[in-house]
Enzyme design. Structure first.
Site, PDB file in Angstrom:
ATOM      1  N   CYS A   1       0.573   3.045  -4.700  1.00 23.20           N
ATOM      2  CA  CYS A   1      -0.259   3.988  -5.428  1.00 23.20           C
ATOM      3  C   CYS A   1      -0.746   5.242  -4.780  1.00 23.20           C
ATOM      4  O   CYS A   1      -0.416   5.550  -3.679  1.00 23.20           O
ATOM      5  CB  CYS A   1      -1.449   3.285  -5.984  1.00 23.20           C
ATOM      6  SG  CYS A   1      -2.655   2.678  -4.858  1.00 23.20           S
TER       7      CYS A   1
ATOM      8  N   HIS B   1       0.822  -1.196   0.000  1.00 22.66           N
ATOM      9  CA  HIS B   1       0.000   0.000   0.000  1.00 22.66           C
ATOM     10  C   HIS B   1       0.866   1.260   0.000  1.00 22.66           C
ATOM     11  O   HIS B   1       1.954   1.294   0.582  1.00 22.66           O
ATOM     12  CB  HIS B   1      -0.888   0.042   1.238  1.00 22.66           C
ATOM     13  CG  HIS B   1      -2.159  -0.737   1.116  1.00 22.66           C
ATOM     14  ND1 HIS B   1      -3.064  -0.546   0.094  1.00 22.66           N
ATOM     15  CD2 HIS B   1      -2.699  -1.704   1.919  1.00 22.66           C
ATOM     16  CE1 HIS B   1      -4.105  -1.347   0.262  1.00 22.66           C
ATOM     17  NE2 HIS B   1      -3.910  -2.072   1.359  1.00 22.66           N
TER      18      HIS B   1
END
Length: 263
Positions: A133, A78
């Site tokens: 991201c 993440h």
């Protein structure tokens, strides 16, 4: 000249209800590709990839490198952000990577990564490959490899792991900067800083979309090809697509982009 790599993959994010599925496979796949190209490779997976574990491992691989050595660091997991308190970020955010213990507030910020990588000796080549991201959309490319029902974004909103008193009263609406200024010679990222990288599944096996297509392009890359050539094989041939709206990015000098891949 030595060649060393660190491959980080985190699926398990305790306490967040936001586990991923393809990141550990990504780390194994990057490790295999790098090992086949002469790198000595170490992996950090799930609980071993705590913030302290990541900081120590990055410090080791950078600190042990000498002039003309090559270092590659891959990260699959993440991404997130925190409110910028220094006023240096135009979007009001400091971006970061999410270690295994992110739920305890242990985020690895872009500024911290910059300091770690800045400790390298002169003449050490550092390449970072990030499959994490932010957010956005576009349509092109080929969805034929993608399993039905996929994908999932590799972004962990700060509301998930940060206490409410630390969140800004008004949320920034756009992310800029990312880890592009991390301090490596070359960064190849899975998406724009305004997009998500996607966690998905191909032929029943979980992977990051960027990792899957980057390695697919690498397998067919002529010997001696440059990083710039590799990048042009990934996009727009494979990404973005209607279901995987992410535009891979390459950051670095013209010289670094011209280096031969993984040499």
């Amino acid at each position: 000249m030595s060649k060393n790599a660190l491959c980080i993959g985190i699926n398990d994010y305790p306490g967040t209800q936001n586990d991923l599925s393809g990141c550990v496979n990504d780390a194994h796949d990057w490790s295999s590709a790098l090992t086949s190209r002469g790198f000595s490779t170490r992996m950090l997976l799930d609980a071993d990839a705590s913030k302290s574990g990541m900081v120590a491992a990055i410090g080791d691989i950078i600190g042990n490198a000498s002039r003309n050595d090559s270092v590659v660091i891959t990260y699959s997991g993440h991404g997130t952000w925190i409110p910028d308190e220094s006023g240096e970020e135009p979007d009001g955010r400091d971006e970061g990577l999410c270690p295994w213990d992110i739920e305890q507030g242990e985020v690895l910020l872009d500024d911290e990564l910059h300091v770690l990588l800045g400790k390298r000796a002169p003449g050490v080549r550092v390449v970072i490959i990030a499959d994490s991201c932010h957010s956005g959309s576009v349509t092109r490319g080929d969805n034929s490899d993608l399993d039905p029902g996929m994908p999932r974004a590799r972004f962990l909103p700060p509301q998930v792991w940060m206490s409410s008193d630390r969140l800004p009263s008004r949320m920034p609406t756009k992310i800029l900067g990312g880890i592009a200024r991390s301090g490596g010679d070359l960064l190849i990222a899975g998406c724009l800083d305004t997009q998500y990288s996607w966690d998905t599944r191909f032929n029943g096996r979980p992977n990051g979309a960027f990792t899957y297509y980057a390695l697919k392009a690498l397998a067919n890359l002529p010997p001696g090809s440059s990083y710039a050539s590799w990048y042009r094989r990934i996009t727009p041939t494979w990404l973005p697509t209607s279901q995987l709206p992410q535009n891979p990015q390459i950051f670095g000098s013209t010289t670094a982009r011209g280096w031969k891949v993984f040499e």
